[in-house]
Design a protein around this motif. Structure first.
Motif, PDB file in Angstrom:
ATOM      1  N   LEU A  64       0.827  -1.204   0.000  1.00  0.00           N
ATOM      2  CA  LEU A  64       0.000   0.000   0.000  1.00  0.00           C
ATOM      3  C   LEU A  64       0.864   1.257   0.000  1.00  0.00           C
ATOM      4  O   LEU A  64       0.588   2.224  -0.729  1.00  0.00           O
ATOM      5  CB  LEU A  64      -0.918  -0.017   1.222  1.00  0.00           C
ATOM      6  CG  LEU A  64      -1.845   1.197   1.401  1.00  0.00           C
ATOM      7  CD1 LEU A  64      -2.800   1.317   0.225  1.00  0.00           C
ATOM      8  CD2 LEU A  64      -2.621   1.087   2.711  1.00  0.00           C
ATOM      9  N   LEU A  65       1.923   1.244   0.791  1.00  0.00           N
ATOM     10  CA  LEU A  65       2.816   2.399   0.834  1.00  0.00           C
ATOM     11  C   LEU A  65       3.587   2.562  -0.471  1.00  0.00           C
ATOM     12  O   LEU A  65       3.849   3.692  -0.905  1.00  0.00           O
ATOM     13  CB  LEU A  65       3.784   2.250   2.005  1.00  0.00           C
ATOM     14  CG  LEU A  65       3.137   2.315   3.400  1.00  0.00           C
ATOM     15  CD1 LEU A  65       4.151   1.962   4.477  1.00  0.00           C
ATOM     16  CD2 LEU A  65       2.539   3.690   3.650  1.00  0.00           C
ATOM     17  N   ALA A  66       3.934   1.451  -1.105  1.00  0.00           N
ATOM     18  CA  ALA A  66       4.615   1.538  -2.400  1.00  0.00           C
ATOM     19  C   ALA A  66       3.696   2.153  -3.456  1.00  0.00           C
ATOM     20  O   ALA A  66       4.119   2.992  -4.264  1.00  0.00           O
ATOM     21  CB  ALA A  66       5.081   0.150  -2.840  1.00  0.00           C
ATOM     22  N   VAL A  67       2.418   1.746  -3.449  1.00  0.00           N
ATOM     23  CA  VAL A  67       1.452   2.334  -4.382  1.00  0.00           C
ATOM     24  C   VAL A  67       1.285   3.825  -4.111  1.00  0.00           C
ATOM     25  O   VAL A  67       1.207   4.635  -5.045  1.00  0.00           O
ATOM     26  CB  VAL A  67       0.099   1.596  -4.274  1.00  0.00           C
ATOM     27  CG1 VAL A  67      -0.974   2.326  -5.065  1.00  0.00           C
ATOM     28  CG2 VAL A  67       0.237   0.169  -4.773  1.00  0.00           C
ATOM     29  N   ALA A  68       1.225   4.205  -2.826  1.00  0.00           N
ATOM     30  CA  ALA A  68       1.103   5.625  -2.481  1.00  0.00           C
ATOM     31  C   ALA A  68       2.299   6.417  -2.989  1.00  0.00           C
ATOM     32  O   ALA A  68       2.157   7.547  -3.480  1.00  0.00           O
ATOM     33  CB  ALA A  68       0.963   5.779  -0.967  1.00  0.00           C
ATOM     34  N   SER A  69       3.499   5.850  -2.883  1.00  0.00           N
ATOM     35  CA  SER A  69       4.685   6.533  -3.372  1.00  0.00           C
ATOM     36  C   SER A  69       4.642   6.697  -4.890  1.00  0.00           C
ATOM     37  O   SER A  69       4.994   7.767  -5.420  1.00  0.00           O
ATOM     38  CB  SER A  69       5.936   5.757  -2.962  1.00  0.00           C
ATOM     39  OG  SER A  69       7.108   6.424  -3.380  1.00  0.00           O
ATOM     40  N   ILE A  70       4.189   5.661  -5.599  1.00  0.00           N
ATOM     41  CA  ILE A  70       4.075   5.750  -7.057  1.00  0.00           C
ATOM     42  C   ILE A  70       3.066   6.822  -7.453  1.00  0.00           C
ATOM     43  O   ILE A  70       3.303   7.614  -8.376  1.00  0.00           O
ATOM     44  CB  ILE A  70       3.688   4.375  -7.640  1.00  0.00           C
ATOM     45  CG1 ILE A  70       4.823   3.373  -7.437  1.00  0.00           C
ATOM     46  CG2 ILE A  70       3.342   4.492  -9.120  1.00  0.00           C
ATOM     47  CD1 ILE A  70       4.471   1.954  -7.834  1.00  0.00           C
ATOM     48  N   LEU A  71       1.938   6.880  -6.746  1.00  0.00           N
ATOM     49  CA  LEU A  71       0.936   7.903  -7.032  1.00  0.00           C
ATOM     50  C   LEU A  71       1.497   9.306  -6.800  1.00  0.00           C
ATOM     51  O   LEU A  71       1.210  10.236  -7.560  1.00  0.00           O
ATOM     52  CB  LEU A  71      -0.298   7.677  -6.152  1.00  0.00           C
ATOM     53  CG  LEU A  71      -1.201   6.506  -6.526  1.00  0.00           C
ATOM     54  CD1 LEU A  71      -2.309   6.342  -5.490  1.00  0.00           C
ATOM     55  CD2 LEU A  71      -1.798   6.698  -7.914  1.00  0.00           C
ATOM     56  N   THR A  72       2.290   9.452  -5.750  1.00  0.00           N
ATOM     57  CA  THR A  72       2.877  10.763  -5.445  1.00  0.00           C
ATOM     58  C   THR A  72       3.722  11.265  -6.601  1.00  0.00           C
ATOM     59  O   THR A  72       3.576  12.417  -7.056  1.00  0.00           O
ATOM     60  CB  THR A  72       3.729  10.673  -4.172  1.00  0.00           C
ATOM     61  OG1 THR A  72       2.885  10.357  -3.060  1.00  0.00           O
ATOM     62  CG2 THR A  72       4.450  11.979  -3.906  1.00  0.00           C
ATOM     63  N   TRP A  73       4.602  10.419  -7.103  1.00  0.00           N
ATOM     64  CA  TRP A  73       5.493  10.860  -8.180  1.00  0.00           C
ATOM     65  C   TRP A  73       4.741  10.996  -9.499  1.00  0.00           C
ATOM     66  O   TRP A  73       5.103  11.831 -10.342  1.00  0.00           O
ATOM     67  CB  TRP A  73       6.653   9.878  -8.319  1.00  0.00           C
ATOM     68  CG  TRP A  73       7.590   9.976  -7.157  1.00  0.00           C
ATOM     69  CD1 TRP A  73       7.698   9.119  -6.101  1.00  0.00           C
ATOM     70  CD2 TRP A  73       8.530  11.029  -6.906  1.00  0.00           C
ATOM     71  NE1 TRP A  73       8.653   9.555  -5.219  1.00  0.00           N
ATOM     72  CE2 TRP A  73       9.188  10.724  -5.680  1.00  0.00           C
ATOM     73  CE3 TRP A  73       8.887  12.181  -7.588  1.00  0.00           C
ATOM     74  CZ2 TRP A  73      10.166  11.541  -5.146  1.00  0.00           C
ATOM     75  CZ3 TRP A  73       9.865  13.002  -7.056  1.00  0.00           C
ATOM     76  CH2 TRP A  73      10.503  12.682  -5.852  1.00  0.00           C
ATOM     77  N   THR A  74       3.690  10.205  -9.698  1.00  0.00           N
ATOM     78  CA  THR A  74       2.875  10.356 -10.905  1.00  0.00           C
ATOM     79  C   THR A  74       2.167  11.706 -10.915  1.00  0.00           C
ATOM     80  O   THR A  74       2.141  12.415 -11.938  1.00  0.00           O
ATOM     81  CB  THR A  74       1.839   9.220 -10.998  1.00  0.00           C
ATOM     82  OG1 THR A  74       2.520   7.955 -11.025  1.00  0.00           O
ATOM     83  CG2 THR A  74       1.000   9.357 -12.259  1.00  0.00           C
ATOM     84  N   ILE A  75       1.580  12.073  -9.771  1.00  0.00           N
ATOM     85  CA  ILE A  75       0.915  13.372  -9.667  1.00  0.00           C
ATOM     86  C   ILE A  75       1.920  14.501  -9.858  1.00  0.00           C
ATOM     87  O   ILE A  75       1.625  15.512 -10.521  1.00  0.00           O
ATOM     88  CB  ILE A  75       0.207  13.492  -8.308  1.00  0.00           C
ATOM     89  CG1 ILE A  75      -0.957  12.499  -8.235  1.00  0.00           C
ATOM     90  CG2 ILE A  75      -0.298  14.918  -8.071  1.00  0.00           C
ATOM     91  CD1 ILE A  75      -1.618  12.429  -6.878  1.00  0.00           C
ATOM     92  N   PHE A  76       3.105  14.346  -9.295  1.00  0.00           N
ATOM     93  CA  PHE A  76       4.128  15.387  -9.430  1.00  0.00           C
ATOM     94  C   PHE A  76       4.492  15.622 -10.890  1.00  0.00           C
ATOM     95  O   PHE A  76       4.550  16.769 -11.360  1.00  0.00           O
ATOM     96  CB  PHE A  76       5.368  14.979  -8.636  1.00  0.00           C
ATOM     97  CG  PHE A  76       6.555  15.876  -8.874  1.00  0.00           C
ATOM     98  CD1 PHE A  76       6.532  17.201  -8.472  1.00  0.00           C
ATOM     99  CD2 PHE A  76       7.688  15.392  -9.507  1.00  0.00           C
ATOM    100  CE1 PHE A  76       7.629  18.034  -8.694  1.00  0.00           C
ATOM    101  CE2 PHE A  76       8.782  16.211  -9.733  1.00  0.00           C
ATOM    102  CZ  PHE A  76       8.749  17.534  -9.322  1.00  0.00           C
ATOM    103  N   ILE A  77       4.718  14.549 -11.635  1.00  0.00           N
ATOM    104  CA  ILE A  77       5.092  14.684 -13.046  1.00  0.00           C
ATOM    105  C   ILE A  77       3.941  15.287 -13.856  1.00  0.00           C
ATOM    106  O   ILE A  77       4.132  16.222 -14.654  1.00  0.00           O
ATOM    107  CB  ILE A  77       5.513  13.321 -13.617  1.00  0.00           C
ATOM    108  CG1 ILE A  77       6.799  12.830 -12.929  1.00  0.00           C
ATOM    109  CG2 ILE A  77       5.722  13.407 -15.125  1.00  0.00           C
ATOM    110  CD1 ILE A  77       7.190  11.420 -13.294  1.00  0.00           C
TER     111      ILE A  77
END
Length: 246
Positions: free
Chosen positions: A30-43
């Motif tokens: 779950l935390l790995a998915v949250a991290s991926i979402l964070t960087w996706t939103i940033f880009i």
């Protein structure tokens, strides 16, 4: 939890993830998915803000050089929010053509309309960033939950096996602490990126406010010309919309 001999122990992040319990693994994923979402939103938001800032700069230059609201409408047709602001002012001016000597009222109505559009644009700019705030606020606690559960499972295993050696409990504790580390890895970038995007959004909102001021300047200029023509005795005729049945 599988028992490993000291020689077979590996404390790489992947091995600790594989050897962790099912619930702790779910927390880590779950935390790995949250991290991926964070960087996706940033880009995604970075590209969006770059495009918006470029459009706003072009629109500001076009409105700065425009001599009337009609010229502003023609020069901002490809400028998104700038064209929306100009068309809103033009629409309100058209609807108020039957109200004579109401320049102040017309300006007030246009300002109210432009303020609503400006607020809506500000909300649109921040769209998607709320998830970053949620990730930044909850990820440390999610990771801490995984850590507490993993340590609790490790000590339960010690009690069941009646083993008191630290080597028995150390792998389970290390695997549990990995969940806390992943929580921080997800939370810290989310908070930093959220603050960065909030500053970018504030800068864009300031540019939109500048566009609103430029539109109102064009409106005031057009109304001033109309008033000057009226004072010189020239007839200013408005084509009012025909009523139904006429």
């Amino acid at each position: 939890m599988p028992t490993l001999s000291p020689s077979a122990l590996s404390f790489s992040p992947w091995d600790m993830f594989i050897n962790a319990g099912p619930l702790v693994r779910c927390v880590m994923m779950l935390l790995a998915v949250a991290s991926i979402l964070t960087w996706t939103i940033f880009i995604a938001k970075s590209f969006e803000f770059f495009k918006i800032r470029r459009q706003l700069r072009k629109a500001e230059l076009a409105l700065e050089n425009a001599n009337s609201l009609d010229w502003g409408e023609e020069s901002t047709r490809q400028s998104g929010i700038a064209h929306t602001l100009v068309m809103a002012a033009e629409q309100e001016r058209t609807r108020s053509q039957d109200i004579v000597d109401d320049n102040d009222g017309l300006k007030e109505r246009i300002v109210l309309h432009l303020e609503r559009l400006e607020a809506a644009e500000g909300r649109r700019l921040m769209r998607g960033t709320g998830l970053l705030a949620t990730i930044g606020a909850t990820s440390p606690f999610i990771g801490l939950f995984g850590t507490v559960w993993g340590i609790m499972t490790s000590f339960t295993g010690i009690a069941a096996s009646k083993a008191t050696s630290l080597a028995v409990v150390a792998p389970g504790i290390a695997e549990a602490l990995l969940a806390t580390a992943l929580g921080l890895v997800a939370a810290i970038p989310a908070v930093v990126i959220y603050n960065h995007l909030a500053r970018q959004s504030a800068a864009c909102r300031a540019q939109v406010a500048d566009l609103t001021a430029l539109v109102m300047r064009l409106v005031s200029r057009d109304l001033g010309r109309m008033q000057a023509l009226t004072k010189t005795g020239q007839v200013v005729r408005f084509d009012l919309p025909r009523l139904a049945g006429e």
